[in-house]
Design a protein around this motif. Structure first.
Motif, PDB file in Angstrom:
ATOM      1  N   LEU A  45      57.562 -17.233 -45.423  1.00  0.00           N
ATOM      2  CA  LEU A  45      57.689 -16.696 -43.970  1.00  0.00           C
ATOM      3  C   LEU A  45      59.263 -16.798 -43.708  1.00  0.00           C
ATOM      4  CD1 LEU A  45      56.311 -15.736 -41.610  1.00  0.00           C
ATOM      5  CD2 LEU A  45      56.045 -17.714 -40.768  1.00  0.00           C
ATOM      6  N   MET A  46      59.832 -17.966 -44.115  1.00  0.00           N
ATOM      7  CA  MET A  46      61.296 -18.077 -43.784  1.00  0.00           C
ATOM      8  C   MET A  46      62.222 -17.060 -44.500  1.00  0.00           C
ATOM      9  SD  MET A  46      61.971 -22.194 -43.326  1.00  0.00           S
ATOM     10  CE  MET A  46      60.755 -23.070 -42.298  1.00  0.00           C
ATOM     11  N   ARG A  47      61.769 -16.823 -45.942  1.00  0.00           N
ATOM     12  CA  ARG A  47      62.587 -15.877 -46.733  1.00  0.00           C
ATOM     13  C   ARG A  47      62.413 -14.368 -46.137  1.00  0.00           C
ATOM     14  NH1 ARG A  47      60.855 -19.198 -51.213  1.00  0.00           N
ATOM     15  NH2 ARG A  47      59.134 -17.779 -51.672  1.00  0.00           N
ATOM     16  N   GLN A  48      61.394 -14.022 -45.509  1.00  0.00           N
ATOM     17  CA  GLN A  48      61.027 -12.769 -44.813  1.00  0.00           C
ATOM     18  C   GLN A  48      61.651 -12.559 -43.505  1.00  0.00           C
ATOM     19  OE1 GLN A  48      56.747 -12.237 -44.908  1.00  0.00           O
ATOM     20  NE2 GLN A  48      56.576 -12.685 -47.360  1.00  0.00           N
ATOM     21  N   HIS A  49      61.976 -13.868 -42.564  1.00  0.00           N
ATOM     22  CA  HIS A  49      62.473 -13.930 -41.435  1.00  0.00           C
ATOM     23  C   HIS A  49      63.760 -13.204 -41.326  1.00  0.00           C
ATOM     24  CE1 HIS A  49      62.019 -15.021 -37.264  1.00  0.00           C
ATOM     25  NE2 HIS A  49      63.051 -15.436 -37.297  1.00  0.00           N
ATOM     26  N   ASP A  50      63.780 -12.328 -40.106  1.00  0.00           N
ATOM     27  CA  ASP A  50      65.286 -11.615 -40.153  1.00  0.00           C
ATOM     28  C   ASP A  50      66.324 -12.786 -39.121  1.00  0.00           C
ATOM     29  OD1 ASP A  50      67.569 -10.201 -39.462  1.00  0.00           O
ATOM     30  OD2 ASP A  50      66.720  -8.799 -37.979  1.00  0.00           O
ATOM     31  N   PHE A  91      62.690 -25.283 -37.115  1.00  0.00           N
ATOM     32  CA  PHE A  91      62.015 -24.872 -38.589  1.00  0.00           C
ATOM     33  C   PHE A  91      60.601 -25.742 -38.832  1.00  0.00           C
ATOM     34  CE2 PHE A  91      66.462 -23.560 -38.656  1.00  0.00           C
ATOM     35  CZ  PHE A  91      66.475 -22.462 -39.349  1.00  0.00           C
ATOM     36  N   TYR A  92      59.972 -25.642 -39.398  1.00  0.00           N
ATOM     37  CA  TYR A  92      58.766 -26.425 -39.763  1.00  0.00           C
ATOM     38  C   TYR A  92      58.101 -26.131 -41.173  1.00  0.00           C
ATOM     39  CZ  TYR A  92      55.758 -22.652 -37.776  1.00  0.00           C
ATOM     40  OH  TYR A  92      55.571 -21.349 -37.600  1.00  0.00           O
ATOM     41  N   ASN A  93      57.305 -27.178 -41.701  1.00  0.00           N
ATOM     42  CA  ASN A  93      56.751 -26.895 -42.878  1.00  0.00           C
ATOM     43  C   ASN A  93      55.384 -26.549 -42.941  1.00  0.00           C
ATOM     44  OD1 ASN A  93      55.687 -29.371 -42.221  1.00  0.00           O
ATOM     45  ND2 ASN A  93      56.658 -30.610 -44.198  1.00  0.00           N
ATOM     46  N   GLY A 101      49.475 -24.988 -34.083  1.00  0.00           N
ATOM     47  CA  GLY A 101      48.137 -24.410 -33.368  1.00  0.00           C
ATOM     48  C   GLY A 101      48.447 -22.715 -33.455  1.00  0.00           C
ATOM     49  N   ILE A 102      48.194 -22.176 -32.289  1.00  0.00           N
ATOM     50  CA  ILE A 102      48.215 -20.590 -32.103  1.00  0.00           C
ATOM     51  C   ILE A 102      49.812 -20.534 -31.858  1.00  0.00           C
ATOM     52  CG2 ILE A 102      46.008 -20.704 -31.139  1.00  0.00           C
ATOM     53  CD1 ILE A 102      47.330 -20.371 -28.252  1.00  0.00           C
ATOM     54  N   LYS A 103      50.621 -21.222 -31.721  1.00  0.00           N
ATOM     55  CA  LYS A 103      52.031 -20.891 -31.580  1.00  0.00           C
ATOM     56  C   LYS A 103      52.930 -20.625 -32.933  1.00  0.00           C
ATOM     57  CE  LYS A 103      52.930 -23.906 -27.577  1.00  0.00           C
ATOM     58  NZ  LYS A 103      53.584 -24.877 -27.024  1.00  0.00           N
ATOM     59  N   HIS A 104      52.021 -20.796 -33.942  1.00  0.00           N
ATOM     60  CA  HIS A 104      52.201 -20.381 -35.382  1.00  0.00           C
ATOM     61  C   HIS A 104      52.070 -18.881 -35.519  1.00  0.00           C
ATOM     62  CE1 HIS A 104      52.926 -20.524 -39.775  1.00  0.00           C
ATOM     63  NE2 HIS A 104      51.655 -20.272 -40.046  1.00  0.00           N
ATOM     64  N   PRO A 105      52.810 -18.363 -36.123  1.00  0.00           N
ATOM     65  CA  PRO A 105      54.095 -18.193 -36.872  1.00  0.00           C
ATOM     66  C   PRO A 105      55.063 -17.834 -35.702  1.00  0.00           C
ATOM     67  CG  PRO A 105      53.294 -16.251 -37.683  1.00  0.00           C
ATOM     68  CD  PRO A 105      52.362 -16.805 -36.568  1.00  0.00           C
ATOM     69  N   SER A 106      54.940 -17.532 -34.470  1.00  0.00           N
ATOM     70  CA  SER A 106      55.817 -16.919 -33.513  1.00  0.00           C
ATOM     71  C   SER A 106      56.960 -17.693 -33.167  1.00  0.00           C
ATOM     72  CB  SER A 106      54.915 -16.511 -32.291  1.00  0.00           C
ATOM     73  OG  SER A 106      54.218 -17.558 -31.592  1.00  0.00           O
ATOM     74  N   MET A 107      56.768 -19.226 -33.107  1.00  0.00           N
ATOM     75  CA  MET A 107      57.726 -20.109 -33.141  1.00  0.00           C
ATOM     76  C   MET A 107      58.984 -20.391 -33.832  1.00  0.00           C
ATOM     77  SD  MET A 107      57.430 -20.635 -29.909  1.00  0.00           S
ATOM     78  CE  MET A 107      56.243 -19.755 -28.691  1.00  0.00           C
ATOM     79  N   LEU A 108      58.650 -19.533 -35.092  1.00  0.00           N
ATOM     80  CA  LEU A 108      59.628 -20.139 -35.918  1.00  0.00           C
ATOM     81  C   LEU A 108      61.018 -19.473 -35.395  1.00  0.00           C
ATOM     82  CD1 LEU A 108      60.499 -20.912 -38.880  1.00  0.00           C
ATOM     83  CD2 LEU A 108      59.717 -18.674 -39.943  1.00  0.00           C
ATOM     84  N   GLY A 109      61.952 -20.194 -35.466  1.00  0.00           N
ATOM     85  CA  GLY A 109      63.502 -19.772 -35.051  1.00  0.00           C
ATOM     86  C   GLY A 109      63.615 -19.894 -33.492  1.00  0.00           C
ATOM     87  N   ARG A 110      62.623 -20.247 -32.955  1.00  0.00           N
ATOM     88  CA  ARG A 110      62.650 -20.152 -31.475  1.00  0.00           C
ATOM     89  C   ARG A 110      63.268 -21.530 -30.980  1.00  0.00           C
ATOM     90  NH1 ARG A 110      63.146 -15.471 -29.968  1.00  0.00           N
ATOM     91  NH2 ARG A 110      62.686 -16.124 -27.746  1.00  0.00           N
ATOM     92  N   PRO A 111      64.003 -21.635 -29.912  1.00  0.00           N
ATOM     93  CA  PRO A 111      64.585 -22.939 -29.376  1.00  0.00           C
ATOM     94  C   PRO A 111      63.668 -23.933 -29.147  1.00  0.00           C
ATOM     95  CG  PRO A 111      65.546 -20.918 -28.065  1.00  0.00           C
ATOM     96  CD  PRO A 111      64.262 -20.511 -29.009  1.00  0.00           C
ATOM     97  N   PHE A 112      63.805 -24.953 -29.456  1.00  0.00           N
ATOM     98  CA  PHE A 112      62.990 -26.142 -29.386  1.00  0.00           C
ATOM     99  C   PHE A 112      62.292 -26.163 -27.947  1.00  0.00           C
ATOM    100  CE2 PHE A 112      62.559 -30.980 -28.734  1.00  0.00           C
ATOM    101  CZ  PHE A 112      61.157 -31.131 -28.911  1.00  0.00           C
ATOM    102  N   ARG A 113      63.201 -26.042 -26.882  1.00  0.00           N
ATOM    103  CA  ARG A 113      62.744 -26.030 -25.645  1.00  0.00           C
ATOM    104  C   ARG A 113      61.670 -25.227 -25.385  1.00  0.00           C
ATOM    105  NH1 ARG A 113      64.690 -27.677 -20.550  1.00  0.00           N
ATOM    106  NH2 ARG A 113      66.799 -28.516 -21.549  1.00  0.00           N
TER     107      ARG A 113
END
Length: 845
Positions: A45-50, A91-93, A101-113
């Protein structure tokens, strides 16, 4: 569970330098497979992410401070995430996906806050610490996460570690986390079950059950924000709120007939339900029945508010049913206890033994009807009064001590004391006790008859054994004494014939040796007389004797015998009866007992000689071991000395038994008194308490005839003889021949002697507790001369009489300070008569 780093960087390694500095380490531009290694879902998913669309830019430009921990994250099976940059891009593994949970995968690369907006404020201070270069750690931290479309109670153990970029600046955060939601909640629920089980142990009423349940459920307000307990049904129903803020909910309405496994239902939104430990009120509740006894309807039900942040689909009813089962068991125990109480009431009413309850002050709270049958007091005259009003005065202090012991929780078994009946009789009661709820429960059995029978039997058996033993010893000693008297008669007679036939030309020593031989034979004769007295074979002259007058006539002799350190008291009863016995033997017995008491009080004390009338009833014969009931004169000699242990008392009357040091007693004094009392138709008893004193009681049959006038005890010659026998002389002489002659001569005259061959040996004896009336010492002793010995002795024995023996009138050191009072000198050579006279003069002063 705890979180921990899963990698080790060797100090000084290239990897460490890359991790810290975030610079390039001399390699070609990495491709995406190098930056996001592996075939995990997140690596793909990270390799595909823009990434170019984020502030992080193209991955090929990322510093080693990001890529190195990122590679570790993607290749680890531990839950991990990291944030990089000013807003900590996320970033997460794969292991972390369930937590999102349901926040995956939309939260990849989003701010921690943004990723964890609902809990960011809870950890913001820790993020600030990491940015300052400080790592943090949290153990089982509760976080309300919205990872499944609703706020959910979760627990996590995790660490935040700083990630360094160029110039050692903190540019990121690494989190290693373990979710512990399930074990934390499970432990909490198991703890609630354990606490309720413990709280219900020993409950005895429905009210106590309610208190125990509410105490436990009121403490766990995460699983159940509020709890209501309903017990019974209809008019007997009892409703209890387990927290004060839920009291207004008791009037319902609630489903009061839930199915066996319980039923959950929505709560009206317009009611103010207690939130417990949560920031929001519960939206649902659970009704659970409390099972009744087998074949009986439910004993009640529970209404439990449900955690608004619990995981959906979780079956809380299992926990609720376990709680209801524990409550059901406690109620069943209470019902059983009530049945047992009714049975106990019947036992209480019909018991033939005493059943009582007593409080800490000793006041009877209840007594069984058997009290009236055994002790005659009406029940209403006992309840509310202290046991002190009914117990024998002599047993009062031990009873108070026993009550204190019982109130401390100790079980009393076989505690015996005496209670007084309403008609003045005394009954022996044996108690067993237990303590509960601040009261002592006592079970008392009347053992008066059994105790009397057992005592009579034991006394009879002991008296028989003692009589048989003393009779056997008496026969033996009597036979030996008789045979010795025959022998001594021949010896003394022969010595007398030899003395009469001495010729003038015989050596002068012959008469001296004859005198020594005669004296020894006479002492042997005296010994045989004592043995005959014990064996009850001596010749007695029984006659009416006024015992008190006899004692008064002996006062001077007794005072000289016991010394100045002992206070002498004489007590008598008015109208004292006459006793029938041999007055000489009674006088000898009193003097012997007085000397024994003196020896028992080396540091002084009180000697009491008491005479009184005693009427012995048949029931008393076992106690006093007398041959027949009737009237007796009791003469007691009581001291405040060191006392005797029981095993010494049991052997005290046996001939030759003595506890005195070697040479200080023959062991025949008490045996002679025993034989005299038995032969006179009475007895002698010893009562003693160690370190408190001894009482010797001499029972003599009453005489109804008038007593003959009392002649003072024996005249001057007899008094001197008594003083001799009462005196102890320490002989210190370094010359063996002289030492032997003096020792034998004084011993033949009846003195008790102690011997030492040097001054230091003599001083050791003088510094002991040994009673000594006279120091007879040679002046020219090795190591410590006689005068020095005497002066040292008078430091601790200021009244000690001293007789110096010297070969020279002006012996060294003898007259330097002059002779003090109580000192005298005898010069060598001397004859035995001269020595005996000087000794008698000193002791008689």
């Amino acid at each position: 569970m705890t979180g921990s780093a899963l990698f080790i960087l060797e100090p000084g390694s290239n990897a460490e330098q890359s991790f810290i500095l975030g610079g390039r380490v001399g390699r070609s531009t990495p491709d995406l497979d190098d930056i996001f290694p592996g075939d995990s879902a997140m690596a793909k998913l990270m390799r595909q992410h823009d990434w170019s669309a984020t502030p992080l830019g193209c991955p090929s430009t990322w510093p080693d401070g990001l890529t190195i921990p990122l590679r570790m994250l993607l290749t680890s099976r531990f839950e991990m995430w990291l944030g990089w940059g000013e807003d900590l891009r996320f970033f997460y593994n794969d292991a972390y996906i369930p937590t999102l949970g349901i926040k995956h995968p939309s939260m990849l690369g989003r701010p921690f806050r943004e990723v964890w907006a609902e809990v960011y404020d809870d950890v913001a201070d820790q993020v600030a610490k990491v940015r300052a270069g400080e790592a943090t750690w949290n153990d089982s931290l509760m976080l309300i996460l919205e990872r499944s479309g609703y706020p959910e109670e979760t627990y996590h153990s995790f660490s935040y570690s700083p990630l360094y970029g160029a110039e050692r600046a903190v540019e990121g955060l690494l989190c290693i986390v373990t979710e512990v939601t399930r074990p934390v909640i499970s432990d909490r629920r198991l703890s609630t079950l354990r606490q309720l089980g413990t709280a219900l142990v020993g409950v005895t009423s429905r009210d106590e059950v309610s208190l125990a349940v509410c105490a436990v459920l009121g403490a766990n307000r995460r699983d159940f924000p509020f709890a209501l307990l309903f017990l019974g049904d209809g008019s007997t129903r009892q409703a209890v709120a387990c927290s004060a803020d839920a009291a207004h909910l008791l009037n319902g309405p609630w489903p009061d007939d839930p199915p066996a496994n319980g039923i959950s239902f929505a709560l009206p939104p317009d009611v103010d339900y207690p939130a417990g430990d949560w920031p929001a009120r519960p939206r649902e509740a659970l009704s659970v029945p409390i099972p009744g006894a087998a074949g009986r309807p439910a004993a009640g039900f529970l209404i439990l508010g449900l955690n608004p942040f619990r995981q959906r689909g979780e079956n809380v009813a299992d926990l609720a049913n376990l709680l209801a089962g524990q409550i059901s068991g406690a109620l069943a125990n209470v019902a059983t206890l009530a049945t047992e109480r009714r049975r106990a009431d019947r036992i209480w009413t019909n018991s033939r033994d005493l059943l009582v309850t007593v409080d800490a002050a000793g006041v009877f709270q209840s007594v069984s009807p058997s009290w009236t049958r055994i002790l005659k007091h009406p029940i209403e005259a006992v309840v509310g009064r202290s046991f002190s009003d009914f117990i024998h005065p002599d047993d009062l202090e031990p009873a108070h001590q026993a009550l204190r012991k019982a109130m401390s929780g100790s079980y009393l078994t076989g505690l015996e004391n005496r209670f007084q009946t309403a008609d003045g009789e005394v009954r022996h009661i044996s108690w067993n006790t237990a303590m509960e709820d601040g009261l002592v429960y006592g079970y008392g059995r009347d053992v008066t008859e059994e105790k009397a029978k057992a005592a009579a039997l034991a006394n009879a058996e002991e008296a028989l054994r003692h009589a048989q033993k003393m009779e056997a010893v008496g026969q033996l000693t009597g036979g030996i004494a008789h045979d010795f008297n025959n022998l001594l008669t021949g010896i003394i007679g022969s010595l007398d014939l030899v003395r009469r036939r001495i010729k003038p030309d015989w050596p002068s020593d012959v008469d001296r040796f004859l005198t020594v031989a005669t004296s020894s034979a006479e002492r042997a004769a005296s010994l045989t007389q004592r043995l005959l007295a014990f064996a009850r074979r001596q010749s007695l002259d029984p006659q009416p004797v006024q015992a008190h007058q006899l004692v008064v006539g002996m006062l001077d002799l007794i005072k000289k015998s016991i010394g100045e350190l002992i206070v002498l008291r004489i007590e008598t009863e008015e109208d004292l009866w006459n006793a029938r016995c041999d007055p000489n033997q009674l006088e000898s017995s009193v003097l012997n007992l007085a000397i024994n008491s003196r020896d028992a009080m080396p540091d002084g004390g009180t000697l009491t000689i008491r005479t009184e009338n005693v009427r012995v009833e048949p029931a008393d014969l076992g106690r006093v071991a007398l041959p027949a009931p009737g009237d007796y004169v009791l003469l007691q000699v009581e001291d405040t000395g060191h006392g005797m242990p029981a095993h010494v008392i049991s052997k005290a009357f046996e001939p030759f038994f003595t506890t005195k040091p070697l040479g200080k007693g023959t062991g025949l004094g008490l045996s002679m008194i025993y034989g005299f009392a038995q032969q006179s138709g009475g007895t002698v008893l010893i009562e003693s308490v160690e370190q408190q004193g001894t009482v010797v009681s001499l029972y003599i049959p009453r005489s109804r005839e008038d007593a003959r006038p009392i002649v003072p005890a024996g005249g001057d010659a007899d008094r001197a003889e008594a003083i001799k026998h009462a005196a102890t002389i320490l002989i210190v002489e370094d010359e063996p021949a002289v030492r032997l002659l003096v020792t034998e001569s004084l011993g033949a005259l009846g003195y008790e002697t102690l011997v030492a061959s040097t001054g230091p040996d003599g001083l050791r004896i003088l510094q002991s507790d040994q009673p000594i009336d006279l120091l007879l010492t040679d002046v020219g002793l090795p190591g410590l001369n006689g005068r020095q010995l005497a002066d040292a002795a008078r430091v601790t024995r200021p009244n000690l009489k001293v007789l110096f023996v010297t070969g020279y009138v002006h012996d060294s050191g003898l007259y330097e300070d002059g002779l003090e009072p109580g000192m005298a000198v005898v010069t060598k050579p001397f004859d035995i008569d001269k020595l005996a006279k000087r000794v008698a003069e000193l002791i008689g002063q």
